[in-house]
Enzyme design. Structure first.
Site, PDB file in Angstrom:
ATOM      1  N   ARG A   1       0.847  -1.198   0.000  1.00 16.84           N
ATOM      2  CA  ARG A   1       0.000   0.000   0.000  1.00 16.84           C
ATOM      3  C   ARG A   1       0.879   1.244   0.000  1.00 16.84           C
ATOM      4  O   ARG A   1       1.577   1.518   0.970  1.00 16.84           O
ATOM      5  CB  ARG A   1      -0.884   0.038   1.246  1.00 16.84           C
ATOM      6  CG  ARG A   1      -2.188  -0.715   1.148  1.00 16.84           C
ATOM      7  CD  ARG A   1      -3.122  -0.254   2.273  1.00 16.84           C
ATOM      8  NE  ARG A   1      -4.369  -0.999   2.262  1.00 16.84           N
ATOM      9  CZ  ARG A   1      -4.646  -2.010   3.078  1.00 16.84           C
ATOM     10  NH1 ARG A   1      -3.746  -2.381   3.961  1.00 16.84           N
ATOM     11  NH2 ARG A   1      -5.809  -2.630   3.006  1.00 16.84           N
TER      12      ARG A   1
ATOM     13  N   ASP B   1       6.246  -6.889   4.066  1.00 12.29           N
ATOM     14  CA  ASP B   1       6.154  -8.136   3.312  1.00 12.29           C
ATOM     15  C   ASP B   1       6.007  -7.750   1.841  1.00 12.29           C
ATOM     16  O   ASP B   1       5.944  -6.566   1.515  1.00 12.29           O
ATOM     17  CB  ASP B   1       4.946  -8.941   3.798  1.00 12.29           C
ATOM     18  CG  ASP B   1       5.071 -10.437   3.507  1.00 12.29           C
ATOM     19  OD1 ASP B   1       6.039 -10.825   2.839  1.00 12.29           O
ATOM     20  OD2 ASP B   1       4.206 -11.199   3.952  1.00 12.29           O
TER      21      ASP B   1
ATOM     22  N   HIS C   1       3.810 -13.401   8.235  1.00 19.00           N
ATOM     23  CA  HIS C   1       4.466 -12.114   8.428  1.00 19.00           C
ATOM     24  C   HIS C   1       4.366 -11.654   9.883  1.00 19.00           C
ATOM     25  O   HIS C   1       5.359 -11.238  10.491  1.00 19.00           O
ATOM     26  CB  HIS C   1       3.821 -11.073   7.495  1.00 19.00           C
ATOM     27  CG  HIS C   1       4.472  -9.735   7.540  1.00 19.00           C
ATOM     28  ND1 HIS C   1       3.883  -8.594   7.053  1.00 19.00           N
ATOM     29  CD2 HIS C   1       5.670  -9.333   8.043  1.00 19.00           C
ATOM     30  CE1 HIS C   1       4.686  -7.565   7.233  1.00 19.00           C
ATOM     31  NE2 HIS C   1       5.773  -7.987   7.837  1.00 19.00           N
TER      32      HIS C   1
ATOM     33  N   ASP D   1      -1.006  -0.879   8.160  1.00 13.33           N
ATOM     34  CA  ASP D   1      -0.627   0.263   7.323  1.00 13.33           C
ATOM     35  C   ASP D   1      -1.804   1.076   6.804  1.00 13.33           C
ATOM     36  O   ASP D   1      -1.609   2.041   6.056  1.00 13.33           O
ATOM     37  CB  ASP D   1       0.221  -0.210   6.137  1.00 13.33           C
ATOM     38  CG  ASP D   1      -0.496  -1.225   5.262  1.00 13.33           C
ATOM     39  OD1 ASP D   1      -1.636  -1.601   5.590  1.00 13.33           O
ATOM     40  OD2 ASP D   1       0.088  -1.667   4.248  1.00 13.33           O
ATOM     41  N   ASP D   2      -3.030   0.725   7.189  1.00 13.04           N
ATOM     42  CA  ASP D   2      -4.204   1.463   6.708  1.00 13.04           C
ATOM     43  C   ASP D   2      -4.960   2.126   7.859  1.00 13.04           C
ATOM     44  O   ASP D   2      -6.174   2.321   7.783  1.00 13.04           O
ATOM     45  CB  ASP D   2      -5.142   0.532   5.938  1.00 13.04           C
ATOM     46  CG  ASP D   2      -5.668  -0.618   6.795  1.00 13.04           C
ATOM     47  OD1 ASP D   2      -5.131  -0.814   7.908  1.00 13.04           O
ATOM     48  OD2 ASP D   2      -6.596  -1.318   6.360  1.00 13.04           O
TER      49      ASP D   2
ATOM     50  N   ASP E   1      -6.012 -13.587  13.741  1.00 17.46           N
ATOM     51  CA  ASP E   1      -6.897 -12.805  14.601  1.00 17.46           C
ATOM     52  C   ASP E   1      -8.103 -13.614  15.083  1.00 17.46           C
ATOM     53  O   ASP E   1      -8.541 -13.463  16.226  1.00 17.46           O
ATOM     54  CB  ASP E   1      -7.342 -11.520  13.897  1.00 17.46           C
ATOM     55  CG  ASP E   1      -7.859 -11.762  12.489  1.00 17.46           C
ATOM     56  OD1 ASP E   1      -7.669 -12.870  11.949  1.00 17.46           O
ATOM     57  OD2 ASP E   1      -8.470 -10.843  11.912  1.00 17.46           O
TER      58      ASP E   1
ATOM     59  N   SER F   1      -9.290  -8.887   2.561  1.00  9.83           N
ATOM     60  CA  SER F   1     -10.698  -9.122   2.934  1.00  9.83           C
ATOM     61  C   SER F   1     -11.671  -8.535   1.928  1.00  9.83           C
ATOM     62  O   SER F   1     -12.882  -8.617   2.105  1.00  9.83           O
ATOM     63  CB  SER F   1     -10.979  -8.518   4.319  1.00  9.83           C
ATOM     64  OG  SER F   1     -10.791  -7.124   4.306  1.00  9.83           O
TER      65      SER F   1
END
Length: 465
Positions: free
Chosen positions: A136, A163, A209, A230-231, A309, A340
């Site tokens: 990203r 990654d 990762h 990162d988002d 998760d 997702s």
């Protein structure tokens, strides 16, 4: 011959350093006891000098190997196959390929973070922010926030673990220079999965990762880590929130994480004036969270191949422990596109409200979050509130301004209520999002509402997932 020359150079360097060290010790062998302090200072200085020289030696050695490898590559490409008529065989045009320089070991990169506490104070820890990145380019939004609101760079070093080996994203991360430390996940091999799980391959790579990066950073001796994707955008008091909740997380063994996220943190479902309000939650929220090294040491030996998760929410991992979460979220996701495929984003996640106030959590008494204090107070508040029906609440027929309670007895009743009210309606290992002891707390039309099971509640039902 080249390898022999290379090792000869390395051997000379090592020998020179060792000899220097012996000469130094000899010179101070018979020193006056009164000068011990001065001697120790010189020894420490020499040790640091030797360490720097060893690092320089390692860097020089890597450069030598790299040069030799490039020479070998050039030599091998000069030998062009010949056709039968003696002319060089025609070669297709060469397309430039992005070259990655030799990557130093992550442990070497992270070894610069020598101090684990500020001024040696165990109550003032260094807490690295570990950012997980892939491809990203918008990671710059996340990094800009993390740097803008960071109170101290030495207390909250930002480590980005990348990654995917995406060159453009790597260049973006490196453009932050000393503000960010980049490490790269070395295993870029494909993941072997069953044919029916092929579409989930991305989740396998993410889990791999996470496992590698957490192991690598905790290996440096930190007491805790803040984990960020990162988002994510962060609130102004993001760091203050984690620093303030750190002592209670370390002390109360019934807690296992602090999260900046509220799954139901949409405008209209939260009390916008209660930015200091925190809860205990049985549901692991993620999306900007802090874990301790004790928890990592527990989870690391059994870290899953995929869906980390969901795995962490299972009873075998949670062990009836809770997380701290806020009323107003301290993180907000802008990542619609990912593995997702934007699940929940358009219907829910893009409406999450990010807190704008700065709460000095480090100056607050947060002992009310300890299980021994919290449970009794919370349950009394919930079950002493007036019971109303979903229909009465929706139609504005509730007469009191005090907190009220809606009772659910079945999975179907719970889902009907949450869908009608705009709450997230799913379960993970039988636990509703944000729930504590089965109770989901939210705001509706300016009123506190508890969606709660009956008083004889027996615990979460795995079949509700």
């Amino acid at each position: 011959m080249r390898p022999r020359k290379t090792f000869l150079i390395a051997a000379v360097l090592v020998g020179w350093i060792f000899t220097t060290y012996l000469i130094f010790l000899k010179n101070f062998k018979d020193s006056d006891p009164k000068k011990d302090h001065e001697m120790m200072q010189k020894i420490r200085f020499l040790e640091k000098t030797i360490q720097l020289e060893e690092n320089s030696r390692d860097k020089l050695y890597r450069e030598i190997i790299n040069i030799l490898q490039k020479e070998d590559k050039t030599t091998s490409t000069e030998a062009v196959p010949l056709k039968g008529n003696g002319d060089a065989e025609e070669q297709p045009p060469q397309i430039p390929v992005a070259e990655f320089p030799p990557r130093p070991e992550a442990e070497v990169i992270l070894s610069k973070f020598e101090h684990k506490f500020i001024d040696g104070d165990v109550n003032n820890p260094v807490i690295p922010v570990l950012v997980f990145a892939c491809n990203r380019l918008s990671v710059n939004k996340c990094l800009d926030d993390l740097i803008r609101y960071r109170p101290r760079a030495d207390q909250f070093p930002i480590i980005v673990s990348q990654d995917c080996d995406d060159e453009a994203t790597r260049s973006m991360i490196l453009s932050y220079k000393e503000n960010v430390t980049l490490i790269r996940q070395p295993d870029q091999s494909d993941v072997t999965v069953l044919p029916k799980e092929k579409k989930y391959k991305g989740y396998y790579k993410i889990s791999r990762h996470y496992g590698w990066a957490l192991k690598t950073v905790f290996k440096q001796g930190f007491e805790s880590i803040i984990i960020v994707e990162d988002d994510l955008s962060i609130a102004p008091d993001f760091y203050e929130y984690f620093l303030g909740t750190y002592p209670i997380l370390k002390k109360d063994r019934s807690l296992w994480c602090t999260s900046a996220w509220n799954d139901n943190g949409k405008e209209g479902l939260i009390d916008g004036t209660a930015s200091e309000l925190l809860y205990r939650s049985d549901f692991f929220p993620g999306l900007g969270w802090m874990m301790t090294k004790e928890l990592w040491n527990e989870l690391a030996p059994k870290w899953p191949r995929a869906f980390w998760d969901d795995w962490i929410r299972q009873p075998e991992q949670r062990k009836e422990r809770a997380c701290i979460r806020p009323e107003l979220p301290r993180t907000r996701t802008f990542g619609k596109v990912g593995v997702s495929n934007g699940l929940f984003f358009d219907k829910h996640l893009k409406f999450i409200k990010l807190s704008e106030d700065f709460v000095t959590f480090t100056k607050m008494n947060l002992t009310y979050l300890q299980k021994s204090v919290y449970d009794e107070t919370f349950l009394n508040t919930v079950y002493q509130s007036d019971v109303v029906t979903l229909d009465e609440l929706k139609r504005g027929l509730v007469k009191t301004k005090n907190p009220v309670r809606i009772t659910y007895l079945t999975k179907e009743q719970y889902k009907r209520a949450t869908k009608s009210l705009g709450l997230m309606d799913d379960f993970k290992s039988g636990v509703p999002r944000t729930a504590y002891l089965g109770v989901v707390s939210f705001f509706y039309n300016g009123q506190r509402v508890y969606l709660a099971p009956n008083t004889n509640w027996k615990g979460y039902d795995l079949t509700w997932s």
